[in-house]
Design a protein around this motif. Structure first.
Motif, PDB file in Angstrom:
ATOM      1  N   SER A   7       0.826  -1.218   0.000  1.00  0.00           N
ATOM      2  CA  SER A   7       0.000   0.000   0.000  1.00  0.00           C
ATOM      3  C   SER A   7       0.857   1.263   0.000  1.00  0.00           C
ATOM      4  CB  SER A   7      -0.911   0.011   1.235  1.00  0.00           C
ATOM      5  OG  SER A   7      -0.139   0.130   2.434  1.00  0.00           O
ATOM      6  N   LEU A   8       2.184   1.102   0.098  1.00  0.00           N
ATOM      7  CA  LEU A   8       3.100   2.237   0.194  1.00  0.00           C
ATOM      8  C   LEU A   8       3.915   2.398  -1.083  1.00  0.00           C
ATOM      9  CD1 LEU A   8       4.547   1.419   3.741  1.00  0.00           C
ATOM     10  CD2 LEU A   8       2.681   3.014   3.225  1.00  0.00           C
ATOM     11  N   ARG A   9       4.470   3.609  -1.239  1.00  0.00           N
ATOM     12  CA  ARG A   9       5.450   3.873  -2.291  1.00  0.00           C
ATOM     13  C   ARG A   9       6.803   4.140  -1.620  1.00  0.00           C
ATOM     14  NH1 ARG A   9       2.437   8.938  -4.726  1.00  0.00           N
ATOM     15  NH2 ARG A   9       2.326   9.254  -2.453  1.00  0.00           N
ATOM     16  N   PHE A  10       7.874   3.612  -2.246  1.00  0.00           N
ATOM     17  CA  PHE A  10       9.199   3.689  -1.653  1.00  0.00           C
ATOM     18  C   PHE A  10      10.143   4.466  -2.560  1.00  0.00           C
ATOM     19  CE2 PHE A  10       7.113   0.029   0.110  1.00  0.00           C
ATOM     20  CZ  PHE A  10       7.500   0.032   1.449  1.00  0.00           C
ATOM     21  N   GLY A  11      11.031   5.254  -1.964  1.00  0.00           N
ATOM     22  CA  GLY A  11      12.033   5.993  -2.717  1.00  0.00           C
ATOM     23  C   GLY A  11      13.324   5.223  -2.824  1.00  0.00           C
ATOM     24  N   GLN A  12      13.965   5.323  -4.009  1.00  0.00           N
ATOM     25  CA  GLN A  12      15.240   4.643  -4.246  1.00  0.00           C
ATOM     26  C   GLN A  12      16.047   5.403  -5.296  1.00  0.00           C
ATOM     27  OE1 GLN A  12      16.541   1.226  -2.936  1.00  0.00           O
ATOM     28  NE2 GLN A  12      15.373   2.398  -1.438  1.00  0.00           N
ATOM     29  N   GLY A  13      17.381   5.205  -5.248  1.00  0.00           N
ATOM     30  CA  GLY A  13      18.229   5.721  -6.309  1.00  0.00           C
ATOM     31  C   GLY A  13      17.978   4.977  -7.610  1.00  0.00           C
ATOM     32  N   ARG A  14      18.219   5.644  -8.712  1.00  0.00           N
ATOM     33  CA  ARG A  14      17.840   5.086 -10.014  1.00  0.00           C
ATOM     34  C   ARG A  14      18.548   3.777 -10.328  1.00  0.00           C
ATOM     35  NH1 ARG A  14      14.766   7.115 -13.597  1.00  0.00           N
ATOM     36  NH2 ARG A  14      14.828   9.164 -12.606  1.00  0.00           N
ATOM     37  N   THR A  15      19.797   3.623  -9.883  1.00  0.00           N
ATOM     38  CA  THR A  15      20.559   2.420 -10.245  1.00  0.00           C
ATOM     39  C   THR A  15      20.763   1.469  -9.060  1.00  0.00           C
ATOM     40  OG1 THR A  15      22.679   3.523  -9.776  1.00  0.00           O
ATOM     41  CG2 THR A  15      21.804   3.704 -12.024  1.00  0.00           C
ATOM     42  N   TRP A  16      20.131   1.725  -7.928  1.00  0.00           N
ATOM     43  CA  TRP A  16      20.401   0.932  -6.729  1.00  0.00           C
ATOM     44  C   TRP A  16      19.797  -0.464  -6.825  1.00  0.00           C
ATOM     45  CZ3 TRP A  16      19.051   4.863  -2.257  1.00  0.00           C
ATOM     46  CH2 TRP A  16      19.934   5.960  -2.359  1.00  0.00           C
ATOM     47  N   THR A  17      20.566  -1.456  -6.360  1.00  0.00           N
ATOM     48  CA  THR A  17      20.067  -2.826  -6.298  1.00  0.00           C
ATOM     49  C   THR A  17      18.855  -2.926  -5.372  1.00  0.00           C
ATOM     50  OG1 THR A  17      22.272  -3.723  -6.728  1.00  0.00           O
ATOM     51  CG2 THR A  17      20.674  -5.215  -5.716  1.00  0.00           C
ATOM     52  N   ASP A  18      18.852  -2.131  -4.298  1.00  0.00           N
ATOM     53  CA  ASP A  18      17.724  -2.167  -3.356  1.00  0.00           C
ATOM     54  C   ASP A  18      16.398  -1.943  -4.063  1.00  0.00           C
ATOM     55  OD1 ASP A  18      19.066  -1.766  -0.310  1.00  0.00           O
ATOM     56  OD2 ASP A  18      20.257  -1.003  -1.978  1.00  0.00           O
ATOM     57  N   GLY A  19      16.369  -1.002  -4.992  1.00  0.00           N
ATOM     58  CA  GLY A  19      15.132  -0.723  -5.714  1.00  0.00           C
ATOM     59  C   GLY A  19      14.661  -1.921  -6.515  1.00  0.00           C
ATOM     60  N   LYS A  20      15.602  -2.639  -7.116  1.00  0.00           N
ATOM     61  CA  LYS A  20      15.249  -3.838  -7.876  1.00  0.00           C
ATOM     62  C   LYS A  20      14.679  -4.912  -6.953  1.00  0.00           C
ATOM     63  CE  LYS A  20      18.981  -3.025 -11.215  1.00  0.00           C
ATOM     64  NZ  LYS A  20      20.248  -3.571 -11.770  1.00  0.00           N
ATOM     65  N   ILE A  21      15.255  -5.031  -5.753  1.00  0.00           N
ATOM     66  CA  ILE A  21      14.762  -6.020  -4.785  1.00  0.00           C
ATOM     67  C   ILE A  21      13.338  -5.682  -4.364  1.00  0.00           C
ATOM     68  CG2 ILE A  21      15.094  -6.938  -2.448  1.00  0.00           C
ATOM     69  CD1 ILE A  21      18.124  -6.477  -2.894  1.00  0.00           C
ATOM     70  N   LEU A  22      13.084  -4.407  -4.075  1.00  0.00           N
ATOM     71  CA  LEU A  22      11.736  -3.989  -3.675  1.00  0.00           C
ATOM     72  C   LEU A  22      10.739  -4.249  -4.801  1.00  0.00           C
ATOM     73  CD1 LEU A  22      12.528  -0.593  -1.894  1.00  0.00           C
ATOM     74  CD2 LEU A  22      12.176  -2.830  -0.835  1.00  0.00           C
ATOM     75  N   GLU A  23      11.106  -3.900  -6.010  1.00  0.00           N
ATOM     76  CA  GLU A  23      10.199  -4.112  -7.151  1.00  0.00           C
ATOM     77  C   GLU A  23       9.949  -5.595  -7.384  1.00  0.00           C
ATOM     78  OE1 GLU A  23      10.878  -0.199  -9.965  1.00  0.00           O
ATOM     79  OE2 GLU A  23      12.282  -1.874 -10.159  1.00  0.00           O
ATOM     80  N   HIS A  24      10.972  -6.423  -7.224  1.00  0.00           N
ATOM     81  CA  HIS A  24      10.789  -7.862  -7.400  1.00  0.00           C
ATOM     82  C   HIS A  24       9.772  -8.417  -6.406  1.00  0.00           C
ATOM     83  CE1 HIS A  24      11.802 -12.173  -6.914  1.00  0.00           C
ATOM     84  NE2 HIS A  24      11.989 -12.120  -8.219  1.00  0.00           N
ATOM     85  N   SER A  25       9.667  -7.782  -5.238  1.00  0.00           N
ATOM     86  CA  SER A  25       8.696  -8.205  -4.217  1.00  0.00           C
ATOM     87  C   SER A  25       7.325  -7.586  -4.434  1.00  0.00           C
ATOM     88  CB  SER A  25       9.217  -7.834  -2.823  1.00  0.00           C
ATOM     89  OG  SER A  25      10.391  -8.561  -2.526  1.00  0.00           O
ATOM     90  N   GLY A  26       7.149  -6.854  -5.528  1.00  0.00           N
ATOM     91  CA  GLY A  26       5.846  -6.294  -5.854  1.00  0.00           C
ATOM     92  C   GLY A  26       5.582  -4.932  -5.256  1.00  0.00           C
ATOM     93  N   LEU A  27       6.626  -4.268  -4.762  1.00  0.00           N
ATOM     94  CA  LEU A  27       6.449  -2.959  -4.149  1.00  0.00           C
ATOM     95  C   LEU A  27       6.622  -1.852  -5.194  1.00  0.00           C
ATOM     96  CD1 LEU A  27       8.409  -3.516  -0.818  1.00  0.00           C
ATOM     97  CD2 LEU A  27       5.990  -3.932  -1.309  1.00  0.00           C
ATOM     98  N   THR A  28       5.982  -0.726  -4.945  1.00  0.00           N
ATOM     99  CA  THR A  28       6.044   0.419  -5.847  1.00  0.00           C
ATOM    100  C   THR A  28       7.233   1.289  -5.471  1.00  0.00           C
ATOM    101  OG1 THR A  28       3.647   0.423  -6.122  1.00  0.00           O
ATOM    102  CG2 THR A  28       4.806   2.450  -6.691  1.00  0.00           C
ATOM    103  N   VAL A  29       8.065   1.601  -6.472  1.00  0.00           N
ATOM    104  CA  VAL A  29       9.297   2.348  -6.227  1.00  0.00           C
ATOM    105  C   VAL A  29       9.306   3.625  -7.070  1.00  0.00           C
ATOM    106  CG1 VAL A  29      11.825   2.298  -6.427  1.00  0.00           C
ATOM    107  CG2 VAL A  29      10.580   0.255  -5.666  1.00  0.00           C
ATOM    108  N   ARG A  30       9.652   4.725  -6.425  1.00  0.00           N
ATOM    109  CA  ARG A  30       9.875   5.995  -7.099  1.00  0.00           C
ATOM    110  C   ARG A  30      11.378   6.275  -7.048  1.00  0.00           C
ATOM    111  NH1 ARG A  30       5.628   4.952  -8.660  1.00  0.00           N
ATOM    112  NH2 ARG A  30       3.622   5.983  -8.264  1.00  0.00           N
TER     113      ARG A  30
END
Length: 290
Positions: free
Chosen positions: A128-151
């Protein structure tokens, strides 16, 4: 000169007595950065028969430039989060310098939003949340793989302003980063969330040039020895960075939501329990060493 004396002198030149000496060139450490990993490297190499000294570059290289310098053997060791690309291009020492601590993510949120997070207990709730991440960060890819929304943003500082401006609800940060960064951004209305830990394995390794087998061996053997004899525990819990985290985190009041990291290299020693501290072990260690 008698033959036997010449032979003794020749052997002495080949195998000098005492420790051998070697200078390691490393990237310049930022004044704002913790020397934790450099001090850990020094600890590991103190177990070696080689006497290592360290020389910092006069100016700090970017992450990309430091990796290229390591590939060209212009610097001798770097450290950071592992990935399949990093392990393909460099020689990793597969012992997490932070013992799993940086695999825990704590959320920077807007002041006044804590009540929204109190009810979150599962991965589905996080969606239900949106998460902030750097454009090239691995963390963002991990969050997206889990179905989370990343900005995403290309600039890290921009993420704090995006959060403050309502572009997303949470900015996950490393265990020793979250509180420090909130203090640094005191002009914004931000705080560290109080109840959650998002956890996924993302170890911090030392990396050396592919051909530098001797240095890799010395670092690995030293880290293993420090873990075995207990020196690693003393080093870890005496670190100002770790002590500050344990003081702020209030681990007994938090619940953990675990995510999968599909980008983790296959050789990651996840099954070696002695390399990773659980939350319960962190709590016990804090009671023992602090």
């Amino acid at each position: 000169m008698p033959m036997i004396i010449r032979l003794v002198l020749f052997v002495a030149l080949l195998f000098p007595s005492g420790l051998q000496a070697k200078t390691l060139v490393i990237n310049k450490i930022r004044a704002t950065n913790s020397p934790y990993m450099l001090n850990l490297l020094k600890l590991a190499l103190s177990y070696s028969d080689t006497e290592y000294t360290f020389k910092e570059l006069p100016e700090r290289l970017t992450k990309t430039a430091s990796r290229e310098a390591l590939r060209l053997d212009e610097i001798n060791v770097i450290w950071g989060g592992t990935s399949k690309d990093m392990e393909a291009n460099y020689r990793p020492i597969r012992i997490d310098g932070y013992r799993g601590l940086m695999s825990m993510r704590f959320l920077i949120i807007r002041k006044g939003d804590q009540a929204r997070f109190n009810a979150i207990r599962t991965l589905e709730d996080l969606k239900s949340l949106r998460f902030g991440q750097g454009r090239t960060w691995t963390d963002g890819k991990i969050l997206e793989h889990s179905g989370l929304t990343v900005r995403r943003s290309t600039k890290k500082d921009g993420l704090y302003h995006m959060l403050d401006g309502g572009r997303f609800e949470a900015f996950p940060r490393g265990a020793t980063e979250a509180w420090k960064e909130v203090d640094q951004m005191s002009s914004l209305s931000l705080e560290v969330e109080e109840k959650l830990i998002i956890s996924y394995p993302l170890p911090t390794y030392f990396f050396v040039n592919k051909d530098n087998l001797a240095l890799a061996r010395d670092v690995e053997n030293g880290l293993e020895a420090a873990i075995t004899d207990g020196t690693m525990d003393n080093f870890f819990y005496s670190s100002d960075r770790v002590r500050s985290f344990l003081k702020n985190a209030k681990l007994t009041q938090r619940r953990v939501i675990e995510l999968n990291n599909p980008f983790l290299p296959e050789a990651t020693p996840i099954d070696r329990d002695e390399l990773w501290l659980t939350i319960d072990e962190l709590i016990e260690g804090a009671a023992q060493f602090m």
